[in-house]
Scaffold this motif. Structure first.
Motif, PDB file in Angstrom:
ATOM      1  N   TYR A   1       0.731  -1.373   0.058  1.00 17.89           N
ATOM      2  CA  TYR A   1       0.199  -0.030   0.343  1.00 17.89           C
ATOM      3  C   TYR A   1       0.630   1.659   0.169  1.00 17.89           C
ATOM      4  CZ  TYR A   1      -4.333  -3.147   1.055  1.00 17.89           C
ATOM      5  OH  TYR A   1      -5.015  -3.541   1.076  1.00 17.89           O
ATOM      6  N   ALA A   2       2.356   1.224  -0.593  1.00 22.53           N
ATOM      7  CA  ALA A   2       2.965   2.432   0.156  1.00 22.53           C
ATOM      8  C   ALA A   2       2.588   3.412  -1.353  1.00 22.53           C
ATOM      9  CB  ALA A   2       4.511   1.962   0.153  1.00 22.53           C
ATOM     10  N   PRO A   3       2.381   2.882  -2.794  1.00 21.09           N
ATOM     11  CA  PRO A   3       2.532   3.635  -3.587  1.00 21.09           C
ATOM     12  C   PRO A   3       0.914   4.567  -2.891  1.00 21.09           C
ATOM     13  CG  PRO A   3       2.851   1.647  -4.092  1.00 21.09           C
ATOM     14  CD  PRO A   3       2.959   1.523  -3.466  1.00 21.09           C
ATOM     15  N   ASP A   4       0.156   4.209  -2.927  1.00 27.42           N
ATOM     16  CA  ASP A   4      -1.057   4.494  -2.485  1.00 27.42           C
ATOM     17  C   ASP A   4      -0.959   5.262  -1.234  1.00 27.42           C
ATOM     18  OD1 ASP A   4      -2.423   2.915  -4.230  1.00 27.42           O
ATOM     19  OD2 ASP A   4      -2.640   1.506  -2.820  1.00 27.42           O
ATOM     20  N   CYS A   5      -0.266   5.074   0.169  1.00 24.20           N
ATOM     21  CA  CYS A   5      -0.093   6.032   0.745  1.00 24.20           C
ATOM     22  C   CYS A   5       0.898   7.381   0.629  1.00 24.20           C
ATOM     23  CB  CYS A   5       0.596   5.148   2.077  1.00 24.20           C
ATOM     24  SG  CYS A   5      -0.252   3.740   3.100  1.00 24.20           S
ATOM     25  N   ALA A   6       1.804   7.394  -0.365  1.00 24.60           N
ATOM     26  CA  ALA A   6       2.490   8.045  -0.948  1.00 24.60           C
ATOM     27  C   ALA A   6       1.754   9.374  -1.722  1.00 24.60           C
ATOM     28  CB  ALA A   6       3.960   7.412  -2.090  1.00 24.60           C
ATOM     29  N   GLU A   7       0.426   8.562  -2.939  1.00 26.42           N
ATOM     30  CA  GLU A   7      -0.544   9.460  -3.885  1.00 26.42           C
ATOM     31  C   GLU A   7      -1.239  10.277  -2.648  1.00 26.42           C
ATOM     32  OE1 GLU A   7      -1.406   6.829  -6.452  1.00 26.42           O
ATOM     33  OE2 GLU A   7       0.523   6.316  -7.339  1.00 26.42           O
ATOM     34  N   GLY A   8      -1.575   9.658  -1.246  1.00 20.64           N
ATOM     35  CA  GLY A   8      -2.384  10.958  -0.212  1.00 20.64           C
ATOM     36  C   GLY A   8      -3.962   9.955  -0.550  1.00 20.64           C
ATOM     37  N   THR A   9      -4.005   8.090  -0.785  1.00 20.64           N
ATOM     38  CA  THR A   9      -5.319   7.506  -1.285  1.00 20.64           C
ATOM     39  C   THR A   9      -5.891   7.029  -0.327  1.00 20.64           C
ATOM     40  OG1 THR A   9      -4.443   6.156  -3.145  1.00 20.64           O
ATOM     41  CG2 THR A   9      -5.492   7.889  -4.094  1.00 20.64           C
TER      42      THR A   9
END
Length: 250
Positions: free
Chosen positions: A171-179
């Motif tokens: 989920y790291a990319p989602d967290c970095a994108e703010g979603t």
């Protein structure tokens, strides 16, 4: 099922004994029962909360598949497959879809399970993001002491996933994108749950314990208290903890 209760090994708890007898009733062996009991997500406890229909359907679906292929896999492979199925089911539930094992080939399932394991070992250290400010300490004479800690880097997600045996690192990319926002819930310095919040709507998306188990009724009440006082920014005088609605949702 009642007849198989007479064959339950003495080292099992009452809850495990019921699961053991049910696996045997479905045609499984003691080996099959112990493999399922060894995974926390398959230890369903009907005395805690009514078990949801979809969760029960998933349990029987996977159990029958494991019984059918039990002779062809090792204990380690069985745990690998069980971990993968719980992940797939949890993701399907999250997206409003259905996941099942009926008709799935053994070789294909093992390949998917290995891919899932490799994804959990991937390096996510390049991801970092700003917190929402939702850290919280909760101490109640009845509920005990709890900590809510936002995870703000891929490395922290990886460590959480390794400790809790689930795939939160992806989920790291989602967290970095703010979603997505991921929070580690701990009690007595022990990791108890990992929760995902939609930062835009401030709604709870999912809450999972070790090996993707569902939260207990007590844990759900603690989450509700945090959601009401911190995430949804309600009146600070809100009394805690409120009652869970009995559906398995918050």
């Amino acid at each position: 099922m009642i007849s198989f209760l007479y064959e339950v090994p003495s080292d099992l708890t009452p809850m495990q004994a019921c699961l053991f007898a049910e696996v045997r009733r479905l045609g499984g062996t003691e080996r099959d029962a112990r493999r399922l009991i060894a995974h926390p997500s398959f230890q369903l406890d009907p005395t805690d909360e009514p078990i949801g229909r979809t969760e029960l359907r998933f349990w029987y679906d996977v159990t029958r598949w494991m019984i059918k292929h039990g002779e062809l896999i090792t204990d380690d492979q069985s745990q690998l497959i069980l971990a993968w199925t719980v992940h797939e089911w949890a993701e399907a539930e999250r997206l409003g879809r259905r996941f099942g094992m009926k008709g799935r080939a053994l070789r294909q399932s093992l390949e998917r399970a290995h891919e899932y394991r490799q994804a959990n070992l991937r390096e996510w250290s390049q991801y970092q993001w700003e917190p929402q400010g939702w850290d919280w300490e909760f101490d109640d004479t009845v509920m005990g002491q709890w900590s809510f800690i936002e995870l703000t880097s891929g490395t922290q997600l990886f460590e959480e996933g390794e400790a809790m045996h689930h795939c939160v690192a992806c989920y790291a990319p989602d967290c970095a994108e703010g979603t997505s926002v991921i929070v580690s819930i701990r009690s007595a310095d022990q990791r108890r749950l990992t929760v995902e919040i939609n930062p835009r709507t401030r709604h709870l998306i999912q809450a999972r314990g070790a090996c993707n188990r569902n939260p207990t009724s007590k844990e759900r009440a603690v989450i509700q208290c945090w959601m009401a006082n911190v995430v949804r920014d309600f009146n600070p005088s809100h009394r805690c903890p409120p009652q869970a609605d009995g559906t398995g949702n918050l």
